[in-house]
Design a protein around this motif. Structure first.
Motif, PDB file in Angstrom:
ATOM      1  N   LYS A   1       3.148  -4.580   5.043  1.00 40.51           N
ATOM      2  CA  LYS A   1       4.585  -4.311   5.096  1.00 40.51           C
ATOM      3  C   LYS A   1       4.959  -3.225   4.088  1.00 40.51           C
ATOM      4  O   LYS A   1       5.728  -2.310   4.407  1.00 40.51           O
ATOM      5  CB  LYS A   1       5.366  -5.597   4.801  1.00 40.51           C
ATOM      6  N   SER A   2       4.414  -3.317   2.889  1.00 40.80           N
ATOM      7  CA  SER A   2       4.695  -2.321   1.862  1.00 40.80           C
ATOM      8  C   SER A   2       4.199  -0.946   2.280  1.00 40.80           C
ATOM      9  O   SER A   2       4.872   0.067   2.069  1.00 40.80           O
ATOM     10  CB  SER A   2       4.034  -2.709   0.533  1.00 40.80           C
ATOM     11  N   ARG A   3       3.043  -0.913   2.898  1.00 40.69           N
ATOM     12  CA  ARG A   3       2.493   0.361   3.368  1.00 40.69           C
ATOM     13  C   ARG A   3       3.453   1.009   4.379  1.00 40.69           C
ATOM     14  O   ARG A   3       3.680   2.227   4.360  1.00 40.69           O
ATOM     15  CB  ARG A   3       1.115   0.121   3.998  1.00 40.69           C
ATOM     16  N   ALA A   4       4.008   0.186   5.243  1.00 37.23           N
ATOM     17  CA  ALA A   4       4.961   0.694   6.235  1.00 37.23           C
ATOM     18  C   ALA A   4       6.244   1.182   5.567  1.00 37.23           C
ATOM     19  O   ALA A   4       6.824   2.201   5.976  1.00 37.23           O
ATOM     20  CB  ALA A   4       5.276  -0.394   7.258  1.00 37.23           C
ATOM     21  N   GLN A   5       6.694   0.481   4.533  1.00 35.55           N
ATOM     22  CA  GLN A   5       7.919   0.880   3.830  1.00 35.55           C
ATOM     23  C   GLN A   5       7.745   2.229   3.131  1.00 35.55           C
ATOM     24  O   GLN A   5       8.638   3.083   3.168  1.00 35.55           O
ATOM     25  CB  GLN A   5       8.304  -0.203   2.815  1.00 35.55           C
ATOM     26  N   VAL A   6       6.586   2.425   2.493  1.00 39.86           N
ATOM     27  CA  VAL A   6       6.320   3.699   1.825  1.00 39.86           C
ATOM     28  C   VAL A   6       6.201   4.817   2.855  1.00 39.86           C
ATOM     29  O   VAL A   6       6.759   5.910   2.683  1.00 39.86           O
ATOM     30  CB  VAL A   6       5.035   3.622   0.972  1.00 39.86           C
ATOM     31  N   ALA A   7       5.483   4.552   3.932  1.00 34.05           N
ATOM     32  CA  ALA A   7       5.279   5.567   4.969  1.00 34.05           C
ATOM     33  C   ALA A   7       6.594   5.983   5.608  1.00 34.05           C
ATOM     34  O   ALA A   7       6.806   7.166   5.927  1.00 34.05           O
ATOM     35  CB  ALA A   7       4.317   5.035   6.028  1.00 34.05           C
ATOM     36  N   THR A   8       7.505   5.042   5.783  1.00 30.78           N
ATOM     37  CA  THR A   8       8.809   5.352   6.366  1.00 30.78           C
ATOM     38  C   THR A   8       9.598   6.289   5.458  1.00 30.78           C
ATOM     39  O   THR A   8      10.232   7.244   5.930  1.00 30.78           O
ATOM     40  CB  THR A   8       9.614   4.063   6.605  1.00 30.78           C
ATOM     41  N   LEU A   9       9.559   6.043   4.163  1.00 29.79           N
ATOM     42  CA  LEU A   9      10.276   6.902   3.222  1.00 29.79           C
ATOM     43  C   LEU A   9       9.727   8.322   3.238  1.00 29.79           C
ATOM     44  O   LEU A   9      10.487   9.292   3.226  1.00 29.79           O
ATOM     45  CB  LEU A   9      10.181   6.324   1.806  1.00 29.79           C
ATOM     46  N   LEU A  10       8.402   8.458   3.279  1.00 29.92           N
ATOM     47  CA  LEU A  10       7.771   9.776   3.161  1.00 29.92           C
ATOM     48  C   LEU A  10       7.510  10.435   4.508  1.00 29.92           C
ATOM     49  O   LEU A  10       7.047  11.582   4.553  1.00 29.92           O
ATOM     50  CB  LEU A  10       6.450   9.641   2.402  1.00 29.92           C
ATOM     51  N   LYS A  11       7.790   9.726   5.595  1.00 29.71           N
ATOM     52  CA  LYS A  11       7.549  10.232   6.948  1.00 29.71           C
ATOM     53  C   LYS A  11       6.086  10.645   7.116  1.00 29.71           C
ATOM     54  O   LYS A  11       5.767  11.761   7.552  1.00 29.71           O
ATOM     55  CB  LYS A  11       8.493  11.390   7.278  1.00 29.71           C
ATOM     56  N   CYS A  12       5.214   9.731   6.730  1.00 34.18           N
ATOM     57  CA  CYS A  12       3.780   9.939   6.906  1.00 34.18           C
ATOM     58  C   CYS A  12       3.218   8.757   7.675  1.00 34.18           C
ATOM     59  O   CYS A  12       3.933   7.808   7.997  1.00 34.18           O
ATOM     60  CB  CYS A  12       3.091  10.089   5.552  1.00 34.18           C
ATOM     61  N   PHE A  13       1.929   8.789   7.975  1.00 32.38           N
ATOM     62  CA  PHE A  13       1.275   7.677   8.661  1.00 32.38           C
ATOM     63  C   PHE A  13       0.816   6.639   7.636  1.00 32.38           C
ATOM     64  O   PHE A  13       0.439   6.987   6.517  1.00 32.38           O
ATOM     65  CB  PHE A  13       0.078   8.166   9.468  1.00 32.38           C
ATOM     66  N   GLU A  14       0.843   5.383   8.025  1.00 36.34           N
ATOM     67  CA  GLU A  14       0.468   4.313   7.105  1.00 36.34           C
ATOM     68  C   GLU A  14      -0.969   4.441   6.619  1.00 36.34           C
ATOM     69  O   GLU A  14      -1.267   4.142   5.467  1.00 36.34           O
ATOM     70  CB  GLU A  14       0.676   2.953   7.790  1.00 36.34           C
ATOM     71  N   ASP A  15      -1.863   4.903   7.503  1.00 37.58           N
ATOM     72  CA  ASP A  15      -3.260   5.005   7.083  1.00 37.58           C
ATOM     73  C   ASP A  15      -3.536   6.242   6.238  1.00 37.58           C
ATOM     74  O   ASP A  15      -4.688   6.494   5.855  1.00 37.58           O
ATOM     75  CB  ASP A  15      -4.195   4.962   8.296  1.00 37.58           C
ATOM     76  N   GLU A  16      -2.499   7.002   5.910  1.00 33.73           N
ATOM     77  CA  GLU A  16      -2.653   8.140   5.002  1.00 33.73           C
ATOM     78  C   GLU A  16      -2.391   7.743   3.547  1.00 33.73           C
ATOM     79  O   GLU A  16      -2.527   8.567   2.647  1.00 33.73           O
ATOM     80  CB  GLU A  16      -1.700   9.272   5.394  1.00 33.73           C
ATOM     81  N   LEU A  17      -2.016   6.483   3.315  1.00 33.49           N
ATOM     82  CA  LEU A  17      -1.655   6.020   1.979  1.00 33.49           C
ATOM     83  C   LEU A  17      -2.826   5.354   1.276  1.00 33.49           C
ATOM     84  O   LEU A  17      -3.548   4.537   1.861  1.00 33.49           O
ATOM     85  CB  LEU A  17      -0.509   5.006   2.057  1.00 33.49           C
ATOM     86  N   ILE A  18      -3.000   5.690  -0.007  1.00 34.48           N
ATOM     87  CA  ILE A  18      -3.958   5.011  -0.868  1.00 34.48           C
ATOM     88  C   ILE A  18      -3.171   4.439  -2.043  1.00 34.48           C
ATOM     89  O   ILE A  18      -2.554   5.200  -2.809  1.00 34.48           O
ATOM     90  CB  ILE A  18      -5.038   5.986  -1.395  1.00 34.48           C
ATOM     91  N   PHE A  19      -3.165   3.125  -2.199  1.00 30.78           N
ATOM     92  CA  PHE A  19      -2.483   2.513  -3.337  1.00 30.78           C
ATOM     93  C   PHE A  19      -3.351   2.674  -4.587  1.00 30.78           C
ATOM     94  O   PHE A  19      -4.555   2.430  -4.571  1.00 30.78           O
ATOM     95  CB  PHE A  19      -2.203   1.038  -3.079  1.00 30.78           C
ATOM     96  N   THR A  20      -2.708   3.100  -5.680  1.00 37.74           N
ATOM     97  CA  THR A  20      -3.398   3.322  -6.953  1.00 37.74           C
ATOM     98  C   THR A  20      -2.607   2.636  -8.065  1.00 37.74           C
ATOM     99  O   THR A  20      -1.615   1.955  -7.806  1.00 37.74           O
ATOM    100  CB  THR A  20      -3.492   4.829  -7.269  1.00 37.74           C
ATOM    101  N   SER A  21      -3.010   2.881  -9.304  1.00 35.09           N
ATOM    102  CA  SER A  21      -2.292   2.312 -10.445  1.00 35.09           C
ATOM    103  C   SER A  21      -1.120   3.181 -10.880  1.00 35.09           C
ATOM    104  O   SER A  21      -0.364   2.797 -11.771  1.00 35.09           O
ATOM    105  CB  SER A  21      -3.246   2.127 -11.628  1.00 35.09           C
TER     106      SER A  21
END
Length: 356
Positions: free
Chosen positions: A54-74
């Motif tokens: 769900k969080s991945r989708a929320q971040v992707a929606t804000l940035l208008k990117c694909f969910e699988d383009e996100l890497i969570f880091t520190s």
């Protein structure tokens, strides 16, 4: 504690922000109620895994990117290291030259220094008095061995916005990757990752009323990076380690709120910044810097007329809290690399006010 004594106004949001109460409430169950490991196959693991999705989708929606383009880091610092070191290592067969700017955050500059010690050639672009790069100089600096250009979206000390779309056009035409530290831009400037020309982008949760200790690297699918942290294969093997579910949940909620309240927040920031500019100029306490170029409404740079920055901030500490520059180097304001690169006079008299 005497409750009649009012707290000073907090104007250091570019350093860190207060966690939004709604973000905190979203996080709390994942500390003590839904505490399972997101990689586990049982019920609690599934709850955590779904929360991260769900969080991945929320971040992707804000940035208008694909969910699988996100890497969570520190956070942004780790993301910067992964982007720069990881890309150079994965693509070393293609070249050994990268380009950045003298006014980048220390996380970028120190990573570039590390890479130089490993034999990578780094070009540091100059900026003009307003902190802007020359697009012609950028284009001229790119050569056959250039792998990557690293230029921040919004400067964390001055609020000056670089011409990101134009930079993206140049890097695309010259077939080099474009990494952008967007820590001071996410949630404050509308970003369409796929239309921006940016290939990799990063930010931190604690700059957007989310928790400290979590951030994101957004990476286009075709961009290859070598991981810094090896472990259990999380994040497609690019960032090993047990998922910090509460912080990721908080980051997602913060992004959801930024998306929903973007216009309201921006209008409020514009109004606050305008009032602050009027205050400093009407009282002749200081001069507003960078008024002739595009800046974020969330950061205000002031050169004081009759005070040094530390003296003024101490004098006003019961009224408001601000800073002399980046929190990473504010104790060394005498040598602020950002202001020095712009040849700003009276560096010791410059303060930064950053609005939430």
């Amino acid at each position: 504690m005497d409750q009649s004594i009012s707290e000073p106004i907090y104007y250091d949001n570019a350093s860190t922000t207060k966690v939004d109460e709604r973000v905190l409430q979203e996080m709390l169950p994942f500390f003590s109620q839904f505490y399972g490991n997101a990689s586990s196959s049982h019920k609690y693991g599934e709850i955590a895994s779904k929360a991260i999705a769900k969080s991945r989708a929320q971040v992707a929606t804000l940035l208008k990117c694909f969910e699988d383009e996100l890497i969570f880091t520190s956070g942004a610092t780790e993301s910067i290291n992964l982007a720069l070191k990881g890309y150079v290592e994965a693509n070393s067969h293609r070249g050994n030259h990268i380009i950045t700017v003298q006014t980048e955050h220390k996380a970028v500059l120190n990573t570039c220094e590390y890479l130089e010690n490993k034999g990578v050639e780094v070009t540091y672009l100059d900026v003009d008095e307003n902190g802007l790069i020359s697009l012609n100089e950028l284009n001229s600096a790119i050569k056959e061995t250039t792998l990557l250009v690293s230029i921040m979206f919004v400067n964390n000390e001055t609020g000056v916005i670089q011409p990101i779309s134009e930079i993206g056009k140049i890097t695309k035409r010259r077939e080099v990757a474009f990494f952008c530290d967007a820590t001071q831009a996410v949630g404050k400037i509308e970003i369409d990752f796929h239309l921006s020309g940016i290939d990799m982008l990063c930010f931190s949760g604690h700059k957007i009323k989310g928790p400290k200790g979590v951030g994101v690297l957004v990476k286009r699918e075709h961009i290859e990076v070598t991981p810094l942290i090896h472990g259990g294969g999380q994040e497609k093997g690019l960032r090993g380690g047990t998922y910090n579910t509460p912080l990721i949940v908080g980051l997602g909620k913060a992004c959801e709120l930024l998306k929903a309240e973007f216009s309201l927040n921006r209008e409020a920031a514009i109004s606050k910044k305008r009032d602050l500019e009027r205050y400093f100029e009407a009282t002749k306490i200081g001069k507003v810097n960078f008024k002739s170029v595009a800046t974020t409404p969330y950061i205000l740079s002031i050169t004081l007329n009759n005070y040094e920055a530390d003296e003024f901030l101490m004098l006003k500490s019961k009224e408001f809290l601000a800073s002399t520059g980046s929190a990473c180097s504010s104790r060394y304001i005498n040598s602020s690399h950002v202001l020095a690169a712009q040849k700003i006079p009276d560096i010791k008299k410059v303060i930064r006010i950053s609005i939430d």
